[in-house]
Design a protein around this motif. Structure first.
Motif, PDB file in Angstrom:
ATOM      1  N   UNK A 121      56.797  80.280  88.704  1.00  0.00           N
ATOM      2  CA  UNK A 121      55.552  79.522  88.603  1.00  0.00           C
ATOM      3  C   UNK A 121      54.432  80.259  89.333  1.00  0.00           C
ATOM      4  N   UNK A 122      54.732  80.828  90.486  1.00  0.00           N
ATOM      5  CA  UNK A 122      53.729  81.602  91.226  1.00  0.00           C
ATOM      6  C   UNK A 122      53.281  82.813  90.421  1.00  0.00           C
ATOM      7  N   UNK A 123      54.207  83.441  89.714  1.00  0.00           N
ATOM      8  CA  UNK A 123      53.885  84.575  88.844  1.00  0.00           C
ATOM      9  C   UNK A 123      52.908  84.148  87.752  1.00  0.00           C
ATOM     10  N   UNK A 124      53.155  82.977  87.152  1.00  0.00           N
ATOM     11  CA  UNK A 124      52.263  82.474  86.101  1.00  0.00           C
ATOM     12  C   UNK A 124      50.906  82.072  86.677  1.00  0.00           C
ATOM     13  N   UNK A 125      50.914  81.514  87.866  1.00  0.00           N
ATOM     14  CA  UNK A 125      49.646  81.174  88.521  1.00  0.00           C
ATOM     15  C   UNK A 125      48.798  82.426  88.688  1.00  0.00           C
ATOM     16  N   UNK A 126      49.432  83.504  89.108  1.00  0.00           N
ATOM     17  CA  UNK A 126      48.711  84.742  89.380  1.00  0.00           C
ATOM     18  C   UNK A 126      48.227  85.429  88.111  1.00  0.00           C
ATOM     19  N   UNK A 127      49.087  85.502  87.108  1.00  0.00           N
ATOM     20  CA  UNK A 127      48.773  86.330  85.942  1.00  0.00           C
ATOM     21  C   UNK A 127      48.244  85.549  84.734  1.00  0.00           C
ATOM     22  N   UNK A 128      48.437  84.237  84.717  1.00  0.00           N
ATOM     23  CA  UNK A 128      47.965  83.432  83.586  1.00  0.00           C
ATOM     24  C   UNK A 128      46.937  82.380  84.014  1.00  0.00           C
ATOM     25  N   UNK A 129      46.540  82.435  85.286  1.00  0.00           N
ATOM     26  CA  UNK A 129      45.552  81.470  85.811  1.00  0.00           C
ATOM     27  C   UNK A 129      45.965  80.028  85.535  1.00  0.00           C
ATOM     28  N   UNK A 130      47.244  79.754  85.740  1.00  0.00           N
ATOM     29  CA  UNK A 130      47.767  78.433  85.422  1.00  0.00           C
ATOM     30  C   UNK A 130      47.127  77.338  86.278  1.00  0.00           C
ATOM     31  N   UNK A 131      46.644  77.729  87.477  1.00  0.00           N
ATOM     32  CA  UNK A 131      46.028  76.718  88.345  1.00  0.00           C
ATOM     33  C   UNK A 131      44.678  76.242  87.808  1.00  0.00           C
ATOM     34  N   UNK A 132      44.221  76.821  86.731  1.00  0.00           N
ATOM     35  CA  UNK A 132      43.020  76.309  86.047  1.00  0.00           C
ATOM     36  C   UNK A 132      43.266  74.896  85.525  1.00  0.00           C
ATOM     37  N   UNK A 133      44.530  74.599  85.194  1.00  0.00           N
ATOM     38  CA  UNK A 133      44.862  73.293  84.609  1.00  0.00           C
ATOM     39  C   UNK A 133      45.868  72.494  85.435  1.00  0.00           C
ATOM     40  N   UNK A 134      46.690  73.163  86.235  1.00  0.00           N
ATOM     41  CA  UNK A 134      47.780  72.482  86.929  1.00  0.00           C
ATOM     42  C   UNK A 134      47.694  72.710  88.430  1.00  0.00           C
ATOM     43  N   UNK A 135      47.780  71.608  89.198  1.00  0.00           N
ATOM     44  CA  UNK A 135      48.012  71.753  90.626  1.00  0.00           C
ATOM     45  C   UNK A 135      49.509  71.555  90.864  1.00  0.00           C
ATOM     46  N   UNK A 136      49.960  71.863  92.059  1.00  0.00           N
ATOM     47  CA  UNK A 136      51.405  71.837  92.327  1.00  0.00           C
ATOM     48  C   UNK A 136      51.991  70.433  92.198  1.00  0.00           C
ATOM     49  N   UNK A 137      51.186  69.412  92.416  1.00  0.00           N
ATOM     50  CA  UNK A 137      51.685  68.043  92.289  1.00  0.00           C
ATOM     51  C   UNK A 137      52.066  67.728  90.852  1.00  0.00           C
ATOM     52  N   UNK A 138      51.486  68.454  89.905  1.00  0.00           N
ATOM     53  CA  UNK A 138      51.761  68.193  88.498  1.00  0.00           C
ATOM     54  C   UNK A 138      52.576  69.314  87.850  1.00  0.00           C
TER      55      UNK A 138
END
Length: 229
Positions: A121-138
């Motif tokens: 998940x951290x890899x996707x956060x870094x390379x796919x900007x996943x935190x644009x839509x998802x915070x860790x609570x979700x």
């Protein structure tokens, strides 16, 4: 069904990376002493399951934590390498960014329910900007605190994060284990989505309302389940 929220699997569902998982798993399983397994068997066997369960099923039911972690690190490093080798083509599936933007802008509840571990998940956060839509609570991910798919726990937990019951949720899944998990959790509706040309994850004991091969018609899908506002 008029859904109140959406639960997404990630790999093979929002990110079309099934071939990368098949390739990396196929290589590493042989390296760690597993018997050869066909692509179709891999699709029905590995998708959605935790690394711990896969090690027990495909390599050895008896293992130490050190053996498991060596397998996980080797497999994930190869998978990460294959992802990054794609360059600009390593991205979410077509239509996914627009769909997630719509859900976020319209305050429609949604949550990830992935069998991946935190490092992925951290890899996707870094390379796919996943935190644009998802915070860790979700994001509900594999952390060893509950049984993985096909057990129903992950979808029950994900629905609870939204303040909903599974019966109020629409689930998007690509794997046999994940579909079984959503069915067992009592999801209101399950959509099987997987890339055209890949073996079907559907079996006699899985139930889905729709089968899709891309997200190009995401507006129609949301409208069908009462989520297009």
């Amino acid at each position: 069904m008029n859904a109140k929220g959406i639960l997404f699997d990630f790999n093979g569902t929002l990110l079309f990376d099934t071939n990368l998982h098949i390739k990396s798993f196929g290589q590493i399983l042989l390296q760690f002493g597993a018997k050869p397994i066909s692509e179709e068997q891999l699709v029905k066997t590995i998708l959605g399951k935790t690394n711990r369960r896969l090690y027990a099923e495909l390599i050895s039911p008896q293992f130490t934590e050190e053996e498991l972690q060596a397998f996980v690190q080797t497999k994930e490093n190869e998978y990460f390498r294959l992802c990054l080798a794609l360059g600009e083509n390593f991205r979410l599936a077509d239509g996914v960014c627009e769909m997630l933007d719509f859900l976020k802008d319209n305050h429609i509840p949604y949550c990830l329910a992935t069998g991946s571990e935190r490092m992925n998940v951290e890899f996707y956060m870094e390379h796919l900007n996943l935190d644009r839509w998802f915070d860790w609570e979700h994001i509900v991910y594999e952390n060893g605190s509950f049984p993985g798919k096909p057990a129903p726990d992950i979808y029950r937990i994900a629905a609870e994060r939204l303040g909903l019951s599974p019966a109020e949720c629409l689930v998007f899944e690509d794997g046999t284990a994940g579909i079984r998990s959503a069915n067992a959790a009592g999801a209101g509706a399950v959509i099987a989505i997987y890339e055209a040309g890949l073996p079907s994850p559907l079996t006699e004991d899985t139930h889905v309302e729709d089968v899709l091969y891309d997200h190009s018609q995401w507006k129609n899908t949301l409208a069908k389940y009462g989520l297009l506002r």
